[in-house]
Design a protein around this motif. Sequence first.
Motif, PDB file in Angstrom:
ATOM      1  N   GLY A 156       2.361   6.168  -5.933  1.00  0.00           N
ATOM      2  CA  GLY A 156       2.211   6.161  -7.382  1.00  0.00           C
ATOM      3  C   GLY A 156       3.159   5.220  -8.095  1.00  0.00           C
ATOM      4  O   GLY A 156       3.426   5.396  -9.290  1.00  0.00           O
ATOM      5  N   ARG A 157       3.644   4.213  -7.396  1.00  0.00           N
ATOM      6  CA  ARG A 157       4.601   3.277  -7.967  1.00  0.00           C
ATOM      7  C   ARG A 157       3.896   2.018  -8.453  1.00  0.00           C
ATOM      8  O   ARG A 157       2.897   1.571  -7.868  1.00  0.00           O
ATOM      9  CB  ARG A 157       5.654   2.905  -6.917  1.00  0.00           C
ATOM     10  CG  ARG A 157       6.397   4.084  -6.319  1.00  0.00           C
ATOM     11  CD  ARG A 157       7.462   4.609  -7.251  1.00  0.00           C
ATOM     12  NE  ARG A 157       8.556   3.663  -7.351  1.00  0.00           N
ATOM     13  CZ  ARG A 157       9.595   3.628  -6.503  1.00  0.00           C
ATOM     14  NH1 ARG A 157       9.687   4.527  -5.524  1.00  0.00           N
ATOM     15  NH2 ARG A 157      10.564   2.751  -6.662  1.00  0.00           N
ATOM     16  N   GLY A 158       4.434   1.404  -9.491  1.00  0.00           N
ATOM     17  CA  GLY A 158       3.922   0.131  -9.958  1.00  0.00           C
ATOM     18  C   GLY A 158       4.355  -0.989  -9.032  1.00  0.00           C
ATOM     19  O   GLY A 158       5.527  -1.065  -8.638  1.00  0.00           O
ATOM     20  N   GLU A 216       0.823  -1.203   0.000  1.00  0.00           N
ATOM     21  CA  GLU A 216       0.000   0.000   0.000  1.00  0.00           C
ATOM     22  C   GLU A 216       0.859   1.256   0.000  1.00  0.00           C
ATOM     23  O   GLU A 216       0.496   2.262  -0.633  1.00  0.00           O
ATOM     24  CB  GLU A 216      -0.945   0.016   1.204  1.00  0.00           C
ATOM     25  CG  GLU A 216      -1.871   1.205   1.206  1.00  0.00           C
ATOM     26  CD  GLU A 216      -2.942   1.163   2.280  1.00  0.00           C
ATOM     27  OE1 GLU A 216      -3.717   2.143   2.366  1.00  0.00           O
ATOM     28  OE2 GLU A 216      -3.008   0.161   3.021  1.00  0.00           O
ATOM     29  N   ASP A 217       2.002   1.219   0.685  1.00  0.00           N
ATOM     30  CA  ASP A 217       2.919   2.361   0.663  1.00  0.00           C
ATOM     31  C   ASP A 217       3.293   2.736  -0.769  1.00  0.00           C
ATOM     32  O   ASP A 217       3.272   3.913  -1.156  1.00  0.00           O
ATOM     33  CB  ASP A 217       4.190   2.010   1.436  1.00  0.00           C
ATOM     34  CG  ASP A 217       4.246   2.651   2.808  1.00  0.00           C
ATOM     35  OD1 ASP A 217       3.221   3.176   3.270  1.00  0.00           O
ATOM     36  OD2 ASP A 217       5.324   2.620   3.426  1.00  0.00           O
ATOM     37  N   PHE A 218       3.657   1.742  -1.557  1.00  0.00           N
ATOM     38  CA  PHE A 218       4.106   2.008  -2.924  1.00  0.00           C
ATOM     39  C   PHE A 218       2.949   2.441  -3.821  1.00  0.00           C
ATOM     40  O   PHE A 218       3.132   3.312  -4.688  1.00  0.00           O
ATOM     41  CB  PHE A 218       4.810   0.780  -3.495  1.00  0.00           C
ATOM     42  CG  PHE A 218       6.235   0.651  -3.036  1.00  0.00           C
ATOM     43  CD1 PHE A 218       7.260   1.250  -3.744  1.00  0.00           C
ATOM     44  CD2 PHE A 218       6.539  -0.034  -1.870  1.00  0.00           C
ATOM     45  CE1 PHE A 218       8.573   1.150  -3.315  1.00  0.00           C
ATOM     46  CE2 PHE A 218       7.851  -0.131  -1.427  1.00  0.00           C
ATOM     47  CZ  PHE A 218       8.866   0.459  -2.152  1.00  0.00           C
ATOM     48  N   GLY A 277      -4.216  -1.993  -9.845  1.00  0.00           N
ATOM     49  CA  GLY A 277      -3.288  -2.510 -10.842  1.00  0.00           C
ATOM     50  C   GLY A 277      -2.126  -3.311 -10.297  1.00  0.00           C
ATOM     51  O   GLY A 277      -1.121  -3.488 -10.999  1.00  0.00           O
ATOM     52  N   VAL A 278      -2.232  -3.806  -9.063  1.00  0.00           N
ATOM     53  CA  VAL A 278      -1.163  -4.635  -8.515  1.00  0.00           C
ATOM     54  C   VAL A 278      -1.093  -5.945  -9.306  1.00  0.00           C
ATOM     55  O   VAL A 278      -2.088  -6.663  -9.431  1.00  0.00           O
ATOM     56  CB  VAL A 278      -1.395  -4.928  -7.021  1.00  0.00           C
ATOM     57  CG1 VAL A 278      -0.330  -5.880  -6.490  1.00  0.00           C
ATOM     58  CG2 VAL A 278      -1.411  -3.636  -6.217  1.00  0.00           C
ATOM     59  N   GLU A 279       0.084  -6.246  -9.841  1.00  0.00           N
ATOM     60  CA  GLU A 279       0.260  -7.477 -10.614  1.00  0.00           C
ATOM     61  C   GLU A 279       0.585  -8.626  -9.654  1.00  0.00           C
ATOM     62  O   GLU A 279       1.472  -8.508  -8.805  1.00  0.00           O
ATOM     63  CB  GLU A 279       1.383  -7.311 -11.632  1.00  0.00           C
ATOM     64  CG  GLU A 279       1.091  -6.274 -12.706  1.00  0.00           C
ATOM     65  CD  GLU A 279      -0.050  -6.695 -13.633  1.00  0.00           C
ATOM     66  OE1 GLU A 279      -0.331  -7.908 -13.724  1.00  0.00           O
ATOM     67  OE2 GLU A 279      -0.650  -5.803 -14.264  1.00  0.00           O
ATOM     68  N   LEU A 280      -0.152  -9.717  -9.790  1.00  0.00           N
ATOM     69  CA  LEU A 280      -0.039 -10.829  -8.865  1.00  0.00           C
ATOM     70  C   LEU A 280       0.572 -12.049  -9.540  1.00  0.00           C
ATOM     71  O   LEU A 280       0.233 -12.390 -10.672  1.00  0.00           O
ATOM     72  CB  LEU A 280      -1.420 -11.189  -8.304  1.00  0.00           C
ATOM     73  CG  LEU A 280      -2.204 -10.058  -7.625  1.00  0.00           C
ATOM     74  CD1 LEU A 280      -3.569 -10.561  -7.168  1.00  0.00           C
ATOM     75  CD2 LEU A 280      -1.424  -9.476  -6.445  1.00  0.00           C
TER      76      LEU A 280
END
Length: 426
Positions: free
Chosen positions: A196-198, A190-192, A268-271
Amino acid sequence: MKDTPIPHIPVAIVGGGQAGLSVACQLKTKGIESVVFERHEKFHSWRVNRWDSFCLVTPNWQCRLPGFHYDKEFGGKDPDGFMLRAEITDYLDAFVATFEPNIYEHVNVTRIAHHPQGGYVVETSVGTWTCDQVVIATGGYDKPIEPAYAEALDPTIVQMHSVDYRNPSQLPDGDVLIVGTGQSGVQIMEDFIRAGRGVHLAVGPAPRSPRKYRGRDAIDWLHDAGHYKITIDTHPDPVKALTQTNHYMSGRDGGKEIDLRKWHVDHGVELYGSLANMAGHKLEFLPDLTRNLDDADRSYVGIRDQIDGYIARNGIDAPEEPPFVKVWEPSCERTELDLKETGITSVLWAIGFRPDYDWIEVDVFDARGKPKFNRGVTDVPGFHFIGLGWLNTWGSGRFLGIEEDSAHLAEQIDLQLQSAGTRAVA
């Protein structure tokens, strides 16, 4: 010229966190002298080994140090909230001020062994002591875990363990791969996202928990239902209890549950599945993403069912909740990843720690190197452990159970000192 005699203390406590200092407090109440040895400063792991946005996952009312509960003696005004790192250390410092322990900070214990004349010898970076009783309160977070294959990663990719992480600015621009989905991994995720980080996430087998359910925090329901009073001796699946990773959720912004499927859809978190190997800038994952997500959801739904059962049995009027629905499912299992092609510039390890007991020369460990005890009391007279998960209950190793655990251990120490005729009054 006569040799200077080695100083003797009734009880040596190794570790100046909440566990070791809780034992010191309980012993002082009984009039038993102790010395606490801390290799850094007291409560170091809370002051230093936590990231900037860290907050508790369990509500503040569970902070119950001996005779110093958050919502009573400390006078905390937000029992249902989740203290930030600085608030936690304020609480801990206020606790210590109530009894002023005899603590040696920045002192490293390098060896503990049996003394030829009975008791133990404690060798430290500033000298040697003897003692009648020993309490090991160093916890299980000594050695950060990073797999051997991490050394094969392209050196242009920055690697960091969660113990060293403070905020996203420490890592270079670009996407980050977070390995591990325990409480640390998902909160750092969540921090990232907020920065605004991918984010790419290697999803492990950690279970998850509801946060708010049927009008209350799930932890409140479970507490009322007696869940946290279950001991390891009466647990229906003690092996699972001892080996399972903590359920993930968050105390941020007043508390929230973490559904990784939603974080994929909404942010948009890639899993991916569990990380299996690294070589250069290419990674391999196990095809277990679907299973790990399903297992986490099964735990989540199981806790909801447990709460539903408690509400029904007791005829409690509580609002209804809609059934859980998966918002997304993987269409395929991605087992390979090229970091350069994906724009990932850093890897953050959040897969836990191992304890370090190499300096203990006392036969209190099993074949796997894990300490053997019953509620912290080993079969070797005068040797004890405190602050480990499931020492007795779920709350052991946490704020909730430390008052009860330390009181029990202090009582056992008192009995052993009396039996040996070495009872000393502080």
